[in-house]
Design a protein around this motif. Structure first.
Motif, short mmCIF file in Angstrom:
data_model
loop_
_atom_site.label_atom_id
_atom_site.label_comp_id
_atom_site.label_asym_id
_atom_site.label_seq_id
_atom_site.Cartn_x
_atom_site.Cartn_y
_atom_site.Cartn_z
N LYS A 49 0.83 -1.20 0.00
CA LYS A 49 0.00 0.00 0.00
C LYS A 49 0.87 1.26 0.00
O LYS A 49 0.57 2.23 -0.69
N ARG A 50 1.95 1.27 0.77
CA ARG A 50 2.83 2.43 0.84
C ARG A 50 3.41 2.77 -0.53
O ARG A 50 3.49 3.91 -0.93
N GLU A 51 3.80 1.73 -1.28
CA GLU A 51 4.35 1.98 -2.62
C GLU A 51 3.28 2.53 -3.56
O GLU A 51 3.58 3.37 -4.42
N LEU A 52 2.05 2.07 -3.43
CA LEU A 52 0.96 2.63 -4.24
C LEU A 52 0.75 4.11 -3.94
O LEU A 52 0.64 4.93 -4.85
N ILE A 53 0.72 4.45 -2.65
CA ILE A 53 0.55 5.84 -2.26
C ILE A 53 1.74 6.67 -2.72
O ILE A 53 1.58 7.79 -3.24
N ALA A 54 2.95 6.13 -2.59
CA ALA A 54 4.15 6.85 -3.04
C ALA A 54 4.09 7.13 -4.54
O ALA A 54 4.42 8.23 -5.00
N ALA A 55 3.63 6.15 -5.31
CA ALA A 55 3.51 6.34 -6.76
C ALA A 55 2.45 7.39 -7.08
O ALA A 55 2.63 8.23 -7.97
N LEU A 56 1.36 7.38 -6.34
CA LEU A 56 0.31 8.38 -6.56
C LEU A 56 0.79 9.77 -6.18
O LEU A 56 0.55 10.74 -6.90
N VAL A 57 1.50 9.89 -5.05
CA VAL A 57 2.05 11.19 -4.64
C VAL A 57 3.03 11.69 -5.70
O VAL A 57 2.98 12.86 -6.10
#
Length: 190
Positions: A49-57
């Motif tokens: 999930k953290r990597e998904l949020i990082a990619a979105l940011v």
């Protein structure tokens, strides 16, 4: 040899935005359902999930920077070009009523993750340096930039609502400060 991608990362990140806006949280399962792909497809590039949020940011910051740079182009070669471009970009991008849940969730994500916060901080630092480097009056430009960011955050986080006319008046005031004000060393207007 890496396998060729059979999925669109932007479609997956779009699904992350929709899930965050709708649910306020992100799960890999919810993103997979929203994107119409398997969970394995989601974790192919983003293992958690953290990597998904990082990619979105990262995508959101890049899109914002690109949008602001395009608006800045019309002020190329003029004083305060970077700041005036950001003000113009704010004019072209009025707030979306009721559509900021994803922004709020991203802010919460930034607050909870030091690495995400560091990337955002570095981006803001670079923007500030660019604005001040091209400013005729750096102190006035710094205040105008802070006012502009305050306006945007108040709106994005839905703390304040201004009518279109009030918002334009505020943007004009910020532009006036950026382009004409000179601050003396004692802190008063000259």
């Amino acid at each position: 040899m890496p396998r060729p991608r059979k999925h669109d990362q932007n479609a997956i990140l779009d699904a992350v935005e929709r899930v965050v806006a709708r649910d306020g949280i992100v799960t890999l399962d919810a993103v997979a359902r929203e994107a119409g792909v398997s969970k394995a497809t989601v974790i192919y590039d983003h293992s958690n999930k953290r990597e998904l949020i990082a990619a979105l940011v990262a995508r959101t910051m890049k899109a914002d920077n690109d949008f602001n740079e395009a608006a800045q182009a019309e002020f190329s070669g003029k004083p305060n070009a970077a700041l005036r471009g950001r003000i113009e970009a704010a004019r072209r991008s009025p707030p979306v009523e009721g559509g900021n849940a994803a922004v709020l969730s991203l802010v919460v994500g930034l607050l909870q993750d030091a690495a995400l916060r560091a990337g955002f901080r570095d981006n803001q630092r670079a923007i500030g340096q660019t604005i001040l480097a091209g400013a005729g009056h750096p102190r006035a430009a710094r205040l105008a930039w802070l006012a502009l960011e305050g306006l945007k955050y108040q709106q994005h986080l839905e703390f304040q609502h201004w009518s279109a006319e009030e918002r334009e008046e505020i943007l004009c005031d910020i532009e006036l400060l950026a382009c004409t004000a000179t601050l003396t060393e004692g802190g008063s207007n000259a």
